[in-house]
Design a protein around this motif. Structure first.
Motif, PDB file in Angstrom:
ATOM      1  N   LEU A  98       0.813  -1.215   0.000  1.00 33.93           N
ATOM      2  CA  LEU A  98       0.000   0.000   0.000  1.00 33.93           C
ATOM      3  C   LEU A  98       0.852   1.273   0.000  1.00 33.93           C
ATOM      4  CD1 LEU A  98      -2.783  -0.994   2.555  1.00 33.93           C
ATOM      5  CD2 LEU A  98      -2.874  -1.043   0.073  1.00 33.93           C
ATOM      6  N   ASP A  99       2.155   1.151   0.279  1.00 31.40           N
ATOM      7  CA  ASP A  99       3.052   2.309   0.303  1.00 31.40           C
ATOM      8  C   ASP A  99       2.536   3.387   1.248  1.00 31.40           C
ATOM      9  OD1 ASP A  99       4.756   1.143  -1.574  1.00 31.40           O
ATOM     10  OD2 ASP A  99       3.551   1.900  -3.240  1.00 31.40           O
ATOM     11  N   LEU A 100       2.212   2.986   2.460  1.00 33.40           N
ATOM     12  CA  LEU A 100       1.707   3.942   3.444  1.00 33.40           C
ATOM     13  C   LEU A 100       2.830   4.866   3.897  1.00 33.40           C
ATOM     14  CD1 LEU A 100      -0.459   1.495   5.592  1.00 33.40           C
ATOM     15  CD2 LEU A 100      -1.154   2.861   3.633  1.00 33.40           C
ATOM     16  N   THR A 101       2.520   6.146   4.003  1.00 37.05           N
ATOM     17  CA  THR A 101       3.528   7.147   4.386  1.00 37.05           C
ATOM     18  C   THR A 101       3.361   7.638   5.811  1.00 37.05           C
ATOM     19  OG1 THR A 101       2.126   8.915   3.505  1.00 37.05           O
ATOM     20  CG2 THR A 101       3.754   7.932   2.006  1.00 37.05           C
ATOM     21  N   THR A 102       2.277   7.251   6.475  1.00 32.54           N
ATOM     22  CA  THR A 102       2.038   7.691   7.841  1.00 32.54           C
ATOM     23  C   THR A 102       2.624   6.699   8.834  1.00 32.54           C
ATOM     24  OG1 THR A 102      -0.137   6.674   7.640  1.00 32.54           O
ATOM     25  CG2 THR A 102      -0.008   9.058   7.350  1.00 32.54           C
ATOM     26  N   ASP A 103       2.941   7.198  10.046  1.00 32.47           N
ATOM     27  CA  ASP A 103       3.563   6.354  11.065  1.00 32.47           C
ATOM     28  C   ASP A 103       2.559   5.419  11.725  1.00 32.47           C
ATOM     29  OD1 ASP A 103       6.024   7.537  10.628  1.00 32.47           O
ATOM     30  OD2 ASP A 103       5.645   9.127  12.090  1.00 32.47           O
ATOM     31  N   PHE A 104       1.314   5.899  11.881  1.00 33.36           N
ATOM     32  CA  PHE A 104       0.301   5.097  12.551  1.00 33.36           C
ATOM     33  C   PHE A 104      -0.897   4.920  11.621  1.00 33.36           C
ATOM     34  CE2 PHE A 104      -1.867   3.223  16.059  1.00 33.36           C
ATOM     35  CZ  PHE A 104      -3.207   3.550  15.900  1.00 33.36           C
ATOM     36  N   ASN A 105      -1.308   3.674  11.409  1.00 34.64           N
ATOM     37  CA  ASN A 105      -2.416   3.376  10.507  1.00 34.64           C
ATOM     38  C   ASN A 105      -3.415   2.468  11.211  1.00 34.64           C
ATOM     39  OD1 ASN A 105      -1.178   4.563   7.942  1.00 34.64           O
ATOM     40  ND2 ASN A 105       0.387   3.132   8.645  1.00 34.64           N
ATOM     41  N   PHE A 106      -4.675   2.688  10.930  1.00 33.50           N
ATOM     42  CA  PHE A 106      -5.740   1.968  11.622  1.00 33.50           C
ATOM     43  C   PHE A 106      -6.519   1.112  10.622  1.00 33.50           C
ATOM     44  CE2 PHE A 106      -8.343   1.520  15.378  1.00 33.50           C
ATOM     45  CZ  PHE A 106      -9.562   1.122  14.889  1.00 33.50           C
ATOM     46  N   LEU A 107      -6.674  -0.165  10.956  1.00 30.38           N
ATOM     47  CA  LEU A 107      -7.443  -1.097  10.127  1.00 30.38           C
ATOM     48  C   LEU A 107      -8.786  -1.368  10.788  1.00 30.38           C
ATOM     49  CD1 LEU A 107      -7.790  -3.169   7.825  1.00 30.38           C
ATOM     50  CD2 LEU A 107      -6.686  -4.845   9.313  1.00 30.38           C
ATOM     51  N   CYS A 108      -9.850  -1.099  10.064  1.00 30.64           N
ATOM     52  CA  CYS A 108     -11.205  -1.362  10.559  1.00 30.64           C
ATOM     53  C   CYS A 108     -11.843  -2.424   9.676  1.00 30.64           C
ATOM     54  CB  CYS A 108     -12.037  -0.087  10.544  1.00 30.64           C
ATOM     55  SG  CYS A 108     -13.769  -0.353  10.977  1.00 30.64           S
ATOM     56  N   VAL A 109     -12.227  -3.531  10.257  1.00 30.87           N
ATOM     57  CA  VAL A 109     -12.903  -4.602   9.528  1.00 30.87           C
ATOM     58  C   VAL A 109     -14.365  -4.583   9.948  1.00 30.87           C
ATOM     59  CG1 VAL A 109     -12.985  -7.067   9.052  1.00 30.87           C
ATOM     60  CG2 VAL A 109     -10.785  -5.956   9.499  1.00 30.87           C
TER      61      VAL A 109
END
Length: 282
Positions: free
Chosen positions: A176-187
């Protein structure tokens, strides 16, 4: 060989439908012991499974066999065991041995009518220890209308927890090439009653839209609920902080295009199992 009559929403695209199909698959592994018959029921307004799969053909063959058996017995078929996958309100005495299968309820106490229905079952199967405790620990004080004597009104049938089987899957890197330090996954299912609005609000630091959050949403679509879903999504979008990415993992073939002021939410048409990217601009 025991004649087993299974009542449940096994043709619906629902949680209880999946539960019922899981039970059918277990019975299918011992067709040398169980002669299976089916009674499909609806589950709210959820649509029915549409895949022309080997399992669906097998289910259809069981339905045809059930109809033939009922016809041959002048609509008074007899079975050795009934297994009823549904909420307890719909449990019935359909055979000498009756087993109720339910997901229970998200509370610590069940309703009195569930206790009343439990008397029709010989055993109750549920999917969590919490649900078991709800059945076995609920006690109401009742009064005998004939004698005036008080007694404890509670479930007195055995209740057992059988968890869902866990699938063995191979993990894949999504890149996904995420650039942020903190990412949230919601299922979650994006639709009515699922409280996605508060989820978005919590992710955005209780309404602080100054931060750039990465939000990942796992969304499912159901044909019969498309109108309700289309109403729920715009309301949910109001809670998404600006400058946020939204990733939607499509697992269905329904496209949705919704406009909300300066926000445009769209999905790639008829491309199942594809990750679609959207950007909410200032």
């Amino acid at each position: 060989m025991k004649k087993v009559f299974v009542k449940g929403p096994f043709l619906t695209q629902s949680g209880y439908g999946h539960h019922a199909r899981t039970l059918l698959r277990a019975l299918r592994t011992r067709e040398d012991l169980f002669d299976i018959y089916l009674h499909p029921i609806n589950w709210g307004k959820t649509s029915w499974i549409w895949e022309d799969s080997e399992e669906r053909k097998w289910i259809d063959s069981l339905l045809q066999k059930t109809i033939a058996h009922a016809t041959e017995s002048n609509n008074q078929p007899e079975y050795d065991v009934s297994v009823q996958v549904t909420i307890p309100n719909e449990w019935e005495k359909l055979a000498p041995i009756n087993i109720g299968v339910t997901a229970g309820i998200e509370t610590t106490q069940i309703a009195p009518n569930w206790i009343e229905k439990s008397f029709l079952m010989d055993k109750i199967l549920t999917i969590s220890k919490h649900a078991v405790n709800s059945f076995v620990n609920t006690v109401y004080q009742a009064t005998n209308n004939q004698t005036g004597q008080q007694f404890s009104f509670k479930c007195e049938k055995p209740v057992e927890c059988i968890h869902y089987p866990v699938r063995q899957v191979e993990t894949k890197k999504l890149n996904l090439d995420l650039t942020t330090d903190f990412n949230f996954l919601c299922v979650a299912q994006w639709g009515p009653r699922k409280n996605i609005e508060n989820t978005f609000n919590a992710i955005s630091c209780d309404g602080d839209t100054s931060t750039n959050d990465m939000v990942t949403i796992f969304s499912t679509g159901i044909a019969k609920n498309k109108n309700a879903q289309n109403k729920a999504i715009p309301e949910s979008l109001k809670f998404i902080p600006k400058n946020s990415f939204i990733f939607i993992l499509k697992i269905h073939k329904l496209a949705t295009v919704i406009s909300l002021n300066d926000v445009i939410f769209s999905s790639t048409d008829k491309v199942p199992n594809e990750i679609s990217f959207f950007f909410i601009e200032d």
